[in-house]
Design a protein around this motif. Structure first.
Motif, mmCIF file in Angstrom:
data_model
loop_
_atom_site.group_PDB
_atom_site.id
_atom_site.type_symbol
_atom_site.label_atom_id
_atom_site.label_comp_id
_atom_site.label_asym_id
_atom_site.label_seq_id
_atom_site.Cartn_x
_atom_site.Cartn_y
_atom_site.Cartn_z
ATOM 1 N N VAL A 123 19.249 81.495 5.650
ATOM 2 C CA VAL A 123 19.212 80.697 4.515
ATOM 3 C C VAL A 123 20.429 79.680 4.488
ATOM 4 N N ALA A 124 20.098 78.456 4.050
ATOM 5 C CA ALA A 124 21.222 77.629 3.870
ATOM 6 C C ALA A 124 21.086 77.161 2.402
ATOM 7 N N ARG A 125 22.461 77.235 2.061
ATOM 8 C CA ARG A 125 22.814 76.806 0.625
ATOM 9 C C ARG A 125 23.262 75.394 0.426
ATOM 10 N N ILE A 126 22.864 74.462 0.087
ATOM 11 C CA ILE A 126 23.114 72.895 0.018
ATOM 12 C C ILE A 126 23.837 72.536 -1.388
ATOM 13 N N GLU A 127 24.948 72.204 -1.496
ATOM 14 C CA GLU A 127 25.586 71.661 -2.936
ATOM 15 C C GLU A 127 25.554 70.040 -2.748
ATOM 16 N N VAL A 128 25.248 69.396 -3.856
ATOM 17 C CA VAL A 128 25.634 68.067 -3.810
ATOM 18 C C VAL A 128 26.216 67.830 -5.219
ATOM 19 N N GLY A 138 20.789 73.724 -3.661
ATOM 20 C CA GLY A 138 19.437 74.059 -3.110
ATOM 21 C C GLY A 138 19.401 74.941 -2.128
ATOM 22 N N TYR A 139 18.375 75.709 -1.863
ATOM 23 C CA TYR A 139 18.317 76.859 -1.224
ATOM 24 C C TYR A 139 17.313 76.459 0.125
ATOM 25 N N GLY A 179 14.152 76.922 -3.444
ATOM 26 C CA GLY A 179 14.552 77.082 -4.857
ATOM 27 C C GLY A 179 15.895 76.494 -5.009
ATOM 28 N N GLY A 180 15.935 76.190 -6.206
ATOM 29 C CA GLY A 180 17.348 75.663 -6.764
ATOM 30 C C GLY A 180 17.005 74.438 -7.589
ATOM 31 N N SER A 181 17.736 73.682 -7.638
ATOM 32 C CA SER A 181 17.840 72.379 -8.421
ATOM 33 C C SER A 181 16.753 71.545 -8.160
#
Length: 112
Positions: free
Chosen positions: A30-35, A44-45, A79-81
């Motif tokens: 699973v990758a966690r991406i932050e902006v 977001g995941y 999932g995520g924002s």
């Protein structure tokens, strides 16, 4: 004179550590991406895409790159924002990071 720290508002869709562990069990990686955008952090995941998602995205990319990106995004999204899906200013850097995830594996070739 002390500097005033600005509080960054985090939008992560309420994803918990327990949910992340569940996703890892289901999808292996699973990758966690932050902006970050003007005092906000959107998280977001994403899972790795299936071959079906890759095929659909590649097919559409020939005529509509934006639509191809949406197919890839939706096919990997866990999932995520929700703003990452709907706000182009957040969507574009998210896709740039997702493409890095897709190209992250290294391969080698040896004649034997």
């Amino acid at each position: 004179m002390a500097e005033k720290k600005t509080e960054i508002q985090v939008f992560d869709g309420g994803v918990t550590e327990q949910q992340i562990k569940l996703w890892k069990g289901q999808h292996r990686k699973v990758a966690r991406i932050e902006v970050e955008d003007d005092g906000e952090k959107h998280v977001g995941y994403f899972k790795r895409p299936s071959m079906e998602v890759m095929a659909a995205s590649t097919k559409v990319a020939k005529t509509d790159e934006a639509k191809a990106g949406t197919i890839l995004f939706d096919g990997c999204w866990l999932g995520g924002s929700e703003f990452m899906r709907t706000d182009p200013v957040l969507f574009v850097p998210t896709m740039a990071q997702l493409n890095i995830v897709l190209m992250g594996a290294a391969a080698s070739l040896k004649n034997v």
